[in-house]
Design a protein around this motif. Structure first.
Motif, PDB file in Angstrom:
ATOM      1  N   PHE A   1     -24.102  -7.245   3.204  1.00  0.00           N
ATOM      2  CA  PHE A   1     -24.019  -8.407   4.004  1.00  0.00           C
ATOM      3  C   PHE A   1     -24.193  -9.203   2.524  1.00  0.00           C
ATOM      4  O   PHE A   1     -24.196 -10.583   3.804  1.00  0.00           O
ATOM      5  N   LYS A   2     -25.324  -9.838   2.109  1.00  0.00           N
ATOM      6  CA  LYS A   2     -25.941 -10.586   0.649  1.00  0.00           C
ATOM      7  C   LYS A   2     -26.192 -11.748   1.602  1.00  0.00           C
ATOM      8  O   LYS A   2     -26.404 -12.819   1.097  1.00  0.00           O
ATOM      9  N   GLU A   3     -27.028 -11.289   2.979  1.00  0.00           N
ATOM     10  CA  GLU A   3     -28.211 -11.868   3.396  1.00  0.00           C
ATOM     11  C   GLU A   3     -29.100 -12.370   2.142  1.00  0.00           C
ATOM     12  O   GLU A   3     -29.322 -12.004   1.022  1.00  0.00           O
ATOM     13  N   ASP A   4     -29.128 -14.143   2.390  1.00  0.00           N
ATOM     14  CA  ASP A   4     -30.738 -14.423   1.269  1.00  0.00           C
ATOM     15  C   ASP A   4     -31.721 -14.315   2.231  1.00  0.00           C
ATOM     16  O   ASP A   4     -31.887 -13.454   2.959  1.00  0.00           O
ATOM     17  N   LEU A   5     -32.856 -13.366   0.191  1.00  0.00           N
ATOM     18  CA  LEU A   5     -33.967 -12.949   0.594  1.00  0.00           C
ATOM     19  C   LEU A   5     -34.721 -13.300   1.279  1.00  0.00           C
ATOM     20  O   LEU A   5     -35.792 -13.493   1.992  1.00  0.00           O
ATOM     21  N   HIS A   6     -34.687 -15.123   1.322  1.00  0.00           N
ATOM     22  CA  HIS A   6     -35.285 -15.755   2.047  1.00  0.00           C
ATOM     23  C   HIS A   6     -34.668 -16.936   2.839  1.00  0.00           C
ATOM     24  O   HIS A   6     -35.110 -17.879   3.146  1.00  0.00           O
ATOM     25  N   SER A   7     -33.689 -15.991   4.148  1.00  0.00           N
ATOM     26  CA  SER A   7     -33.114 -17.231   4.940  1.00  0.00           C
ATOM     27  C   SER A   7     -33.660 -17.334   6.259  1.00  0.00           C
ATOM     28  O   SER A   7     -35.250 -16.818   5.905  1.00  0.00           O
ATOM     29  N   GLN A   8     -33.596 -17.878   6.850  1.00  0.00           N
ATOM     30  CA  GLN A   8     -34.548 -18.004   8.156  1.00  0.00           C
ATOM     31  C   GLN A   8     -34.379 -17.439   8.999  1.00  0.00           C
ATOM     32  O   GLN A   8     -36.086 -16.719   9.352  1.00  0.00           O
ATOM     33  N   ASP A   9     -33.820 -16.156   8.639  1.00  0.00           N
ATOM     34  CA  ASP A   9     -33.913 -15.486  10.052  1.00  0.00           C
ATOM     35  C   ASP A   9     -34.818 -13.944   8.657  1.00  0.00           C
ATOM     36  O   ASP A   9     -35.428 -13.232   9.634  1.00  0.00           O
ATOM     37  N   MET A  10     -34.921 -14.414   7.906  1.00  0.00           N
ATOM     38  CA  MET A  10     -36.126 -13.072   7.350  1.00  0.00           C
ATOM     39  C   MET A  10     -37.196 -13.820   6.776  1.00  0.00           C
ATOM     40  O   MET A  10     -38.055 -13.377   7.129  1.00  0.00           O
ATOM     41  N   LYS A  11     -37.517 -14.846   6.912  1.00  0.00           N
ATOM     42  CA  LYS A  11     -38.765 -15.438   7.191  1.00  0.00           C
ATOM     43  C   LYS A  11     -38.847 -14.918   8.552  1.00  0.00           C
ATOM     44  O   LYS A  11     -40.389 -14.776   8.341  1.00  0.00           O
ATOM     45  N   LEU A  12     -38.214 -15.546   9.609  1.00  0.00           N
ATOM     46  CA  LEU A  12     -38.766 -14.625  10.643  1.00  0.00           C
ATOM     47  C   LEU A  12     -39.247 -13.951  11.359  1.00  0.00           C
ATOM     48  O   LEU A  12     -40.598 -13.606  11.720  1.00  0.00           O
ATOM     49  N   LEU A  13     -38.353 -12.707  10.215  1.00  0.00           N
ATOM     50  CA  LEU A  13     -38.633 -11.174  10.427  1.00  0.00           C
ATOM     51  C   LEU A  13     -40.140 -11.242   9.684  1.00  0.00           C
ATOM     52  O   LEU A  13     -40.598  -9.992  10.233  1.00  0.00           O
ATOM     53  N   HIS A  14     -40.365 -11.557   8.286  1.00  0.00           N
ATOM     54  CA  HIS A  14     -41.469 -11.119   7.882  1.00  0.00           C
ATOM     55  C   HIS A  14     -42.499 -11.811   8.237  1.00  0.00           C
ATOM     56  O   HIS A  14     -43.586 -11.089   8.173  1.00  0.00           O
ATOM     57  N   GLY A  15     -42.086 -12.717   9.278  1.00  0.00           N
ATOM     58  CA  GLY A  15     -43.170 -13.173  10.039  1.00  0.00           C
ATOM     59  C   GLY A  15     -43.816 -12.117  11.324  1.00  0.00           C
ATOM     60  O   GLY A  15     -45.393 -11.965  11.342  1.00  0.00           O
ATOM     61  N   ALA A  16     -43.241 -11.658  11.410  1.00  0.00           N
ATOM     62  CA  ALA A  16     -43.060 -11.099  12.922  1.00  0.00           C
ATOM     63  C   ALA A  16     -43.916  -9.325  12.517  1.00  0.00           C
ATOM     64  O   ALA A  16     -44.568  -8.499  13.131  1.00  0.00           O
ATOM     65  N   GLU A  17     -43.030  -9.321  11.193  1.00  0.00           N
ATOM     66  CA  GLU A  17     -44.240  -7.623  10.567  1.00  0.00           C
ATOM     67  C   GLU A  17     -45.038  -7.261  11.007  1.00  0.00           C
ATOM     68  O   GLU A  17     -45.698  -6.316  11.077  1.00  0.00           O
ATOM     69  N   TRP A  18     -46.168  -8.451  10.321  1.00  0.00           N
ATOM     70  CA  TRP A  18     -47.294  -8.139  10.337  1.00  0.00           C
ATOM     71  C   TRP A  18     -48.224  -7.473  11.641  1.00  0.00           C
ATOM     72  O   TRP A  18     -48.867  -6.354  11.804  1.00  0.00           O
ATOM     73  N   PRO A  19     -47.916  -8.719  12.529  1.00  0.00           N
ATOM     74  CA  PRO A  19     -48.290  -8.241  14.395  1.00  0.00           C
ATOM     75  C   PRO A  19     -48.416  -6.983  14.509  1.00  0.00           C
ATOM     76  O   PRO A  19     -48.785  -6.699  15.160  1.00  0.00           O
ATOM     77  N   ILE A  20     -46.732  -6.406  14.355  1.00  0.00           N
ATOM     78  CA  ILE A  20     -46.278  -5.275  14.932  1.00  0.00           C
ATOM     79  C   ILE A  20     -47.323  -4.481  14.124  1.00  0.00           C
ATOM     80  O   ILE A  20     -47.439  -3.159  14.393  1.00  0.00           O
TER      81      ILE A  20
END
Lengths: 315, 234
Positions: A201-220
């Motif tokens: 779906f050609k989402e940008d690697l550094h979009s808002q959603d992706m940033k939020l997900l990257h942030g949540a990754e480490w605590p999980i």
């Protein structure tokens, strides 16, 4: 065991639940994890449009749960007996409760996928018949999303409860298992949906959603590691039966699966890719896909380890 | 003198405490309803079993089991100490002291297979309380096999559903007969009966003989009891 009678032979010969069940646990975890993450982000950020991540998660959750069901049915001694699970119920059984959850969850994931892919489906002339259905379903979209969020987390947790009911295996019979399966399901589900969102779906690697997900990754990931540590510690410090099962972590082929697959690929892989490489590489698409594949592989290894090492060390 | 006082005090306490405890015991409703129902138990006497295996053959014939599968097997156990010379035959590896253990469904009062079965195929027979299978409901998910702490359940290859020893519930008990293995045993190593009936031979036997249950720590309360071998002249 001094002075008492015991027997070591069994009638079933071999382990009851082989690898298709591990694959099923893996698919169910990804399905629940991906959809729960997408809907959570949708609610959290009050999104109304169909984002790339939401679309990807909807496809993944429907496809993986369907494949998981296929594994489950093919693992029955006679797949033609599958209807019996749908007709007869025993509410004391975790599996029966899971079946009830899945019979609601699977159609709902299909509907969510239909709604998420509305634009894509509209482009295909052959699927015009679906449009009035989608329009009607839109009216109840919010309550369905709330329900599927609860069901998605339940499906993740249920796979843990399902096997933790097996009392004779100290590695499997732990109360932390459902929590571990929710955490690892979310991390692998989010990783696979992220990869699909970017590639399809050609989402940008550094979009808002992706940033939020990257942030949540480490605590999980930290929670996951902690749950595994809890299981290992409780075995190490437990009674003789638990201590003998602790050997699964340092002897035999499943110990290799644990150290190389779960710890090496699953935990160390993404950490090294993100923090031990240059900033230009760790922000590249290569690193993004590599760490996503690491998360998913690690999760599959975790399910295999729990199921096989668990059943090999009975008391 | 002091002994007398002690005894008097002891009797007083006994009387007082029984007054307090007795009503608690009587108020248990569950106990009463349990007593009306039979509780079938089997006792395996290791002192009498010679390992002839005729019980297994009788079981296979009676319950029409496919070749290579049985509802019960005998495990031979050696009492020798590994690495040490046997005092009887002088060999290092021998099975001079042969012990046999019956491996079969333990007929738990708190049966994990019944709890986990998603379809209710593994269930407790209403009249007898015996754990048995409704083959027409079993989906073959093998959850009961994984849940059984005794590894005493298996898939019947002919029917593709799970199976277990049910004391010949449908093949013998329903006709008023004893289970096939018990009938077949020439050495009286197997005793079967209702433990809730105080006049039954099993009840009398369990009152006077020490018996053990396998893996009691799981809290499944097996109905199969074992009388361990008694060593003589040691």
């Amino acid at each position: 065991m001094d002075g008492t009678i015991d027997f070591t032979m069994g009638l079933s010969q071999g382990i009851a639940w082989p690898w298709p069940i591990a694959v099923y646990l893996f698919f169910a975890g990804i399905s629940g994890g991906a959809l729960a993450t997408a809907i959570f982000i949708r609610f959290y950020k009050k999104q109304t449009e169909n984002t790339a991540f939401y679309k990807a998660a909807a496809i993944i959750s429907f496809v993986t749960i369907s494949l998981g069901m296929l594994c489950l049915v093919l693992d029955l001694t006679n797949p033609l007996f599958f209807w019996r699970i749908l007709v007869y119920y025993n509410l004391n059984s975790v599996m029966s409760i899971g079946v009830i959850a899945l019979t609601a969850y699977i159609p709902l994931t299909a509907i969510i996928a239909l709604l998420a892919l509305e634009d894509e489906l509209r482009a295909i002339p052959a699927l015009k018949v679906l449009m009035p259905v989608i329009e009607k379903l839109k009216a109840v979209r919010k309550p369905m999303e709330v329900m599927v969020l609860i069901l998605a987390l339940s499906v993740c947790a249920y796979t843990g409860f399902l096997i933790s009911a097996l009392i004779r295996f100290p590695i499997i019979n732990t109360s932390v298992l459902p929590a571990l399966f929710i955490a690892s399901g979310i991390s692998a589900g989010a990783a696979s949906a992220k990869m699909l969102a970017v590639s399809l779906f050609k989402e940008d690697l550094h979009s808002q959603d992706m940033k939020l997900l990257h942030g949540a990754e480490w605590p999980i990931m930290f929670a996951e590691a902690m749950f595994i540590f809890m299981i290992a510690t409780s075995l190490m410090t437990g009674n003789a039966g638990a201590q003998s099962a602790f050997a699964a972590f340092h002897t035999g082929e499943w110990a290799n699966v644990f150290w190389f697959g779960v710890i090496g690929i699953g935990f160390a892989g993404p950490l090294l890719l993100n923090f031990a490489t240059s900033k230009s590489f760790s922000h590249s698409a290569k690193a993004f896909y590599a760490s996503g594949v690491c998360a998913v592989t690690g999760m599959m290894c975790l399910r295999l380890f729990i199921l096989y090492a668990g059943q090999n060390f009975a008391i | 003198m002091s002994e007398n006082i002690e005894r008097r005090r002891f009797l007083k306490c006994l009387g007082a405490s029984s007054l307090i405890i007795a009503p608690l015991g009587c108020s248990s409703i569950e106990e009463e309803s349990d007593a009306n129902k039979p509780h079938y138990v089997m006792v395996f006497d290791q002192n009498k079993c010679t390992g002839c295996g005729e019980c297994k053959d009788a079981c296979n014939v009676t319950n029409n089991l496919p070749d290579g599968k049985s509802r019960m097997i005998m495990e031979q156990q050696s009492g020798g100490v590994a690495g040490e010379t046997c005092p009887h035959c002088g060999k290092k590896n021998c099975d001079c002291e042969r012990k046999y253990v019956r491996v079969s469904c333990q007929q738990c009062k708190n049966a994990p297979c019944v709890t986990v079965c998603p379809t209710g195929a593994a269930h407790r027979d209403e009249k007898t309380g015996i754990v048995t299978m409704d083959a027409s409901k079993c989906a073959g998910c093998k959850y009961c096999i994984g849940a059984c702490p005794y590894d005493a359940r298996f898939i019947n290859k002919e029917t593709d559903v799970a199976d277990n020893c049910d004391f010949c519930l449908n093949t013998k008990l329903s006709k008023g007969e004893l289970p096939a293995c018990v009938q077949q045993c020439r050495y009286d190593a197997l005793i079967f009966g209702d433990a809730n009936d105080p006049t039954s031979y099993v009840s009398k036997l369990l009152r006077v003989k020490d018996s053990v249950r396998i893996k009691p720590g799981f809290g499944t309360e097996p109905s199969l009891r074992y009388i361990p071998i008694v060593k003589l002249g040691v």
